[in-house]
Design an enzyme around this catalytic site. Structure first.
Site, PDB file in Angstrom:
ATOM      1  N   PHE B 171     -26.300  11.413  -3.922  1.00 52.09           N
ATOM      2  CA  PHE B 171     -26.265  10.541  -5.092  1.00 52.09           C
ATOM      3  C   PHE B 171     -25.996   9.097  -4.666  1.00 52.09           C
ATOM      4  O   PHE B 171     -25.081   8.833  -3.900  1.00 52.09           O
ATOM      5  CB  PHE B 171     -25.189  11.012  -6.072  1.00 52.09           C
ATOM      6  CG  PHE B 171     -25.049  10.107  -7.266  1.00 52.09           C
ATOM      7  CD1 PHE B 171     -26.100   9.949  -8.158  1.00 52.09           C
ATOM      8  CD2 PHE B 171     -23.879   9.398  -7.495  1.00 52.09           C
ATOM      9  CE1 PHE B 171     -25.986   9.105  -9.249  1.00 52.09           C
ATOM     10  CE2 PHE B 171     -23.749   8.553  -8.587  1.00 52.09           C
ATOM     11  CZ  PHE B 171     -24.808   8.413  -9.460  1.00 52.09           C
ATOM     12  N   GLN B 172     -26.788   8.192  -5.149  1.00 53.65           N
ATOM     13  CA  GLN B 172     -26.692   6.765  -4.822  1.00 53.65           C
ATOM     14  C   GLN B 172     -26.791   6.502  -3.325  1.00 53.65           C
ATOM     15  O   GLN B 172     -26.220   5.554  -2.817  1.00 53.65           O
ATOM     16  CB  GLN B 172     -25.410   6.145  -5.404  1.00 53.65           C
ATOM     17  CG  GLN B 172     -25.454   6.082  -6.930  1.00 53.65           C
ATOM     18  CD  GLN B 172     -24.359   5.230  -7.541  1.00 53.65           C
ATOM     19  OE1 GLN B 172     -23.285   5.095  -6.987  1.00 53.65           O
ATOM     20  NE2 GLN B 172     -24.643   4.655  -8.704  1.00 53.65           N
ATOM     21  N   LYS B 221     -18.056   6.124   3.110  1.00 50.65           N
ATOM     22  CA  LYS B 221     -16.853   6.359   2.315  1.00 50.65           C
ATOM     23  C   LYS B 221     -15.740   6.993   3.159  1.00 50.65           C
ATOM     24  O   LYS B 221     -14.577   6.610   3.053  1.00 50.65           O
ATOM     25  CB  LYS B 221     -17.213   7.287   1.143  1.00 50.65           C
ATOM     26  CG  LYS B 221     -16.064   7.516   0.181  1.00 50.65           C
ATOM     27  CD  LYS B 221     -16.475   8.447  -0.954  1.00 50.65           C
ATOM     28  CE  LYS B 221     -15.331   8.596  -1.949  1.00 50.65           C
ATOM     29  NZ  LYS B 221     -15.664   9.537  -3.025  1.00 50.65           N
ATOM     30  N   MET B 541     -43.231 -24.554 -13.790  1.00 50.35           N
ATOM     31  CA  MET B 541     -44.003 -24.753 -12.574  1.00 50.35           C
ATOM     32  C   MET B 541     -45.252 -23.859 -12.585  1.00 50.35           C
ATOM     33  O   MET B 541     -46.312 -24.247 -12.080  1.00 50.35           O
ATOM     34  CB  MET B 541     -43.136 -24.467 -11.346  1.00 50.35           C
ATOM     35  CG  MET B 541     -43.744 -24.937 -10.043  1.00 50.35           C
ATOM     36  SD  MET B 541     -44.026 -26.728 -10.009  1.00 50.35           S
ATOM     37  CE  MET B 541     -42.531 -27.308  -9.197  1.00 50.35           C
TER      38      MET B 541
END
Lengths: 185, 632
Positions: B171-172, B221, B541
């Site tokens: 996850f992530q 982690k 622009m």
């Protein structure tokens, strides 16, 4: 404004004649360093012809031999960009120096009962070495410069090449100088 | 376990610290901290000193996250721009123990990266941003790329999934190391807390040494959670551990002599000064060199501020939307002395027709920049300041009288070019509000003493041309990557880096709508950025290019926006509005009077273009100065 007429156009870097260059890079043997080099060459639009990597006598230092085509300025730019990588210790363009260049190839050649002896004779003349004999094929190991191997491959192509693998050139400058001893300090 | 946590809602700031150290703070200093001077602020100061000078006793085990905080403090970090997430929570669990590290909770990681960038550009120090794995990390990417292209010292830190899960599409999880590899100066993946002290120290060293740039540290982690006794390395150990990183700072003596000879022979020389002069803090050296040799100074977009624009030798801003007189001088020069700039395509246009009469001396700290875009006669690799200090004694002083003809022509060109591209009345066509006038008034009313942070596009060019810069590092702009949405978040960081100056974010309605979520950060953290929103209800622009280069085929150039006054109000930010030249000064003064962030909604002419303009692929001599028969 100077009075005379328009000057010739300014020369563009990298617009010169293309030739084969050989770069030797001495790098720290860290995870991902090959990825960094490959990624940089891709991102800077350089096309690597061959790349050979192994560690040197020192386990924490690796050596890469990179061959690529480009004009002298473009290849110099590639070398400077490589130098920007933190893990790169030394880069040298050895193209114009006297060097030993060797490449190794394994060629699996189709060889039937009727032409096997002919193939083996050719291999022997080309200073190749048979490393595997099987029913219908031989595997030949050849070493030499890139063009010597090109020539051998062209020679045996008529028999049929079932597989071909080449290591890419490894290069060392002649003489007692050492790129590894000269790494930037 | 008895841990006294700091109160992250009331972080200390550089202001609070400076204020307690100085008896009488200058009247212009502003505080971002509501409780400045309080007992709490004093307690924080004591804690900081205890941390830095006496070491600290943790009443729990020391983990990787502690080491990271210690290492940041050792590097002198005072503020980090960050956003929490799952895998970086171990760090947030200990952040409260380090109240000296001011944590600014941004509203989007991209804003955090730009804020770190803006902080770095005005202070010359390393900016720090953080995010979690996966989307937190990918959101940082635009800001990291912006810092890379503009050589801004930055350390970006991300959490990653526990090392055992790396490669498992957890996850992530995303391969952020692979993503940032080609867009950082260097990057790291840390799986072991014992490596953290070395990696963080190396990252800061690399980010600020030589040509500055962003460094990314990805930390798993479990490394953040792991107990460790690892010690922090000394400076010598850091350098010894990086044998492949030895930037060459001093110019080669032989090259310096060649450069001096070129300078002595030149009759129409121009100095091209870039960002490298600011990085080297070499503005005094540049001015001394220019004065001794009597050579006019032109600057790149990122070189703005290298010399006071009112200095007699300050000639102007070069390039695609630069001043015509500056580009004319370059095109007629016989020698260009380029210092800390890289001949970007926005500077040269078509290289084949660039500065056709000029020989080139190129000074840059990065050898790879020399000969990359243009071939040069005299390359000098080195730090701009060191090279200038070594070169100046080698050149003979020049009597300005010997350059009388040259200077007379330069003066004539300048008068002509300024007169043809300036709306001093404040009105463009039909009395509509002219953007260059707005910028000029902001410059005047801030007495040219503020920090001015551009977004990208027309607003950026108007700012570069018309604000009038007097001091180094007062102009912040995303030059290389051209990142829309840069202005407001970068101004946030710039305001924290230089709280002694007013900070103005100059933005268009397009860029503003990309990152205005950071308005809430400005409010929550009391960051007093003044936002000048130049609203032409267009992507200006884009519209300009479509008008001139794509035959008026306007697609997606119209950009409906919200009621910006209501928007600001919803964030609790006072908003002011100006639609006519007469309303401009009052609006600026009103915003200046606000103690905190404020927004001015300038409704400018919708179809005003930035002129002159060099069309892409053309040369510096092919400037377009008007369009459709109308003077712009």
């Amino acid at each position: 404004m100077p009075a005379h007429s328009a000057p010739p156009p300014r020369a563009l870097p990298g617009g010169g004649e293309t030739r084969r260059h050989v770069l030797v890079a001495v790098v720290l043997n860290k995870p991902g360093v090959l990825n960094r080099v490959a990624s940089l060459m891709r991102a800077r639009n350089f096309n690597i012809d061959s790349l050979a990597v192994s560690h040197t006598d020192s386990d924490d230092v690796s050596r890469m031999t990179i061959t690529l085509h480009g004009d002298d300025v473009a290849v110099e730019q590639a070398a400077k960009q490589l130098y920007r990588l933190i893990d790169v210790l030394k880069v040298q363009d050895v193209t114009s120096e006297p060097t030993i260049q060797q490449e190794l190839a394994l060629v699996k050649i189709r060889a039937t009962d009727s032409n096997r002896s002919e193939v083996l004779k050719l291999v022997e003349l080309s200073r190749g070495r048979v490393v595997d004999l099987a029913d219908g094929s031989v595997i030949v190991e050849v070493t030499g410069t890139e063009s010597e191997i090109d020539a051998f491959v062209a020679l045996v192509r008529t028999y049929g090449i079932k597989e071909l693998v080449r290591t890419g050139a490894v290069v060392m400058a002649r003489g007692s100088g050492s790129i590894e001893e000269a790494i930037k300090r | 376990m008895t841990i006294t946590k700091g109160d992250p809602a009331h972080p200390p700031s550089p202001v609070a610290r400076a204020a307690t150290e100085r008896a009488t703070p200058p009247p212009t200093r502003r505080s971002h901290v509501p409780n400045e001077g309080s007992a709490e602020a004093a307690a924080v100061e004591r804690a900081r000193k205890g941390m830095l000078h006496e070491g600290r006793e943790l009443k729990r085990t020391r983990i990787g996250a502690d080491v990271l905080c210690e290492a940041l403090l050792r590097q002198g970090v005072e503020v980090i721009f960050s956003y929490p997430g799952g895998v970086i929570l171990p760090l947030y669990d200990v952040l409260g123990d380090y109240p000296e590290l001011r944590h600014v909770l941004v509203r989007h990681e991209q804003g955090g990266a730009h804020a770190a960038d803006g902080y770095a550009r005005v202070t010359g120090r390393v900016g720090v941003c953080m995010g979690t794995s996966g989307p937190g990390a990918t959101n940082l990417v635009t800001g990291i790329g912006t810092a890379l292209l503009d050589s801004v010292p930055m350390v970006a830190i991300t959490g990653n999934v526990p090392s055992a899960l790396i490669g498992k599409d957890a996850f992530q999880e995303i391969d952020i190391n692979g993503i940032t590899l080609p867009m950082t100066k260097h990057n790291y993946l840390v799986r072991d807390a014992d490596d953290l002290p070395r990696v963080v120290a190396e990252a800061f060293h690399i980010a600020r040494t030589g040509r500055p740039g962003p460094v990314h540290i990805d930390i798993t982690k479990d490394a953040l959670q792991q107990e460790t006794r690892a010690e922090h390395p000394t400076d010598a150990e850091i350098v010894a551990g990086l044998p492949g990183f030895r930037p060459n700072l001093d110019g080669h003596g032989r090259q310096l002599k060649l450069a001096a000879a070129e300078i002595a022979a030149a009759r129409r020389p121009v100095i091209l000064a870039g960002h490298g002069v600011l990085h080297a803090e070499a503005w005094d050296d540049l001015r001394a060199f220019a004065e001794k040799t009597q050579i006019p100074v032109a600057w790149t977009l990122l070189g703005i501020g290298v010399i006071d624009e009112t200095h007699p030798l300050a000639y102007g801003y070069m390039g695609m939307h630069g001043w015509k007189h500056v580009n004319r001088a370059i095109q007629s020069a016989d020698l260009l002395i380029a210092i800390g700039m890289r001949f970007d395509d926005r500077v040269t246009g078509n290289v084949r027709t660039y500065a056709p009469y000029a020989r080139i001396v190129h000074v840059d700290i990065d050898p790879a920049e020399i000969g990359k875009n243009v071939a040069v006669e005299v390359p000098i690799v080195g730090d701009a300041g060191r090279v200038l200090r070594a070169l100046t004694p080698l050149v003979d002083p020049v009597d300005p009288a010997t350059r009388a003809d040259y200077f007379a022509q330069l003066t004539e060109w300048k008068a002509d070019s300024v007169a043809s591209s300036w709306h001093g009345s404040g009105a463009w066509r039909d009395g509509l509000l002219s953007a260059d006038y707005v910028i000029e008034r902001i410059g005047e009313l801030t007495e040219h003493e503020a920090t001015y942070v551009a977004d990208v596009g027309q607003n950026q060019m108007w700012l570069a041309r018309y604000a009038g810069f007097r001091h180094p590092n007062t102009h912040v702009s995303s030059g290389g990557l051209g990142t829309m949405g840069f202005s407001v978040p970068a101004a946030m960081g710039a305001a924290l880096g230089r709280p002694d100056r007013e900070t103005w974010a100059i933005t268009g309605d397009g860029g503003f709508q990309m990152t205005f979520q950071e308005l809430m950060t400005l409010v929550a953290d009391h960051i007093p950025v003044k936002i000048a929103l130049l609203d032409n209800k267009k992507l200006g622009m884009i519209r300009q290019w479509q008008e001139i280069i794509y035959a008026g085929n306007y697609h997606s150039a119209n950009l409906p926006g919200p009621d910006f006054a209501k928007l600001a109000d919803a964030f609790g930010i006072p908003a002011f509005r100006a639609r006519t030249p007469g309303e401009v000064d009052d609006a600026i003064r009103a915003a200046q009077a606000v103690d905190g962030p404020a927004l001015i909604w300038f409704e400018i002419a919708e179809e005003q273009n930035v002129f002159p303009m060099m069309p892409a692929g053309k040369g510096l001599s092919d400037l377009i100065e008007k369009w459709g028969g109308a003077e712009e």
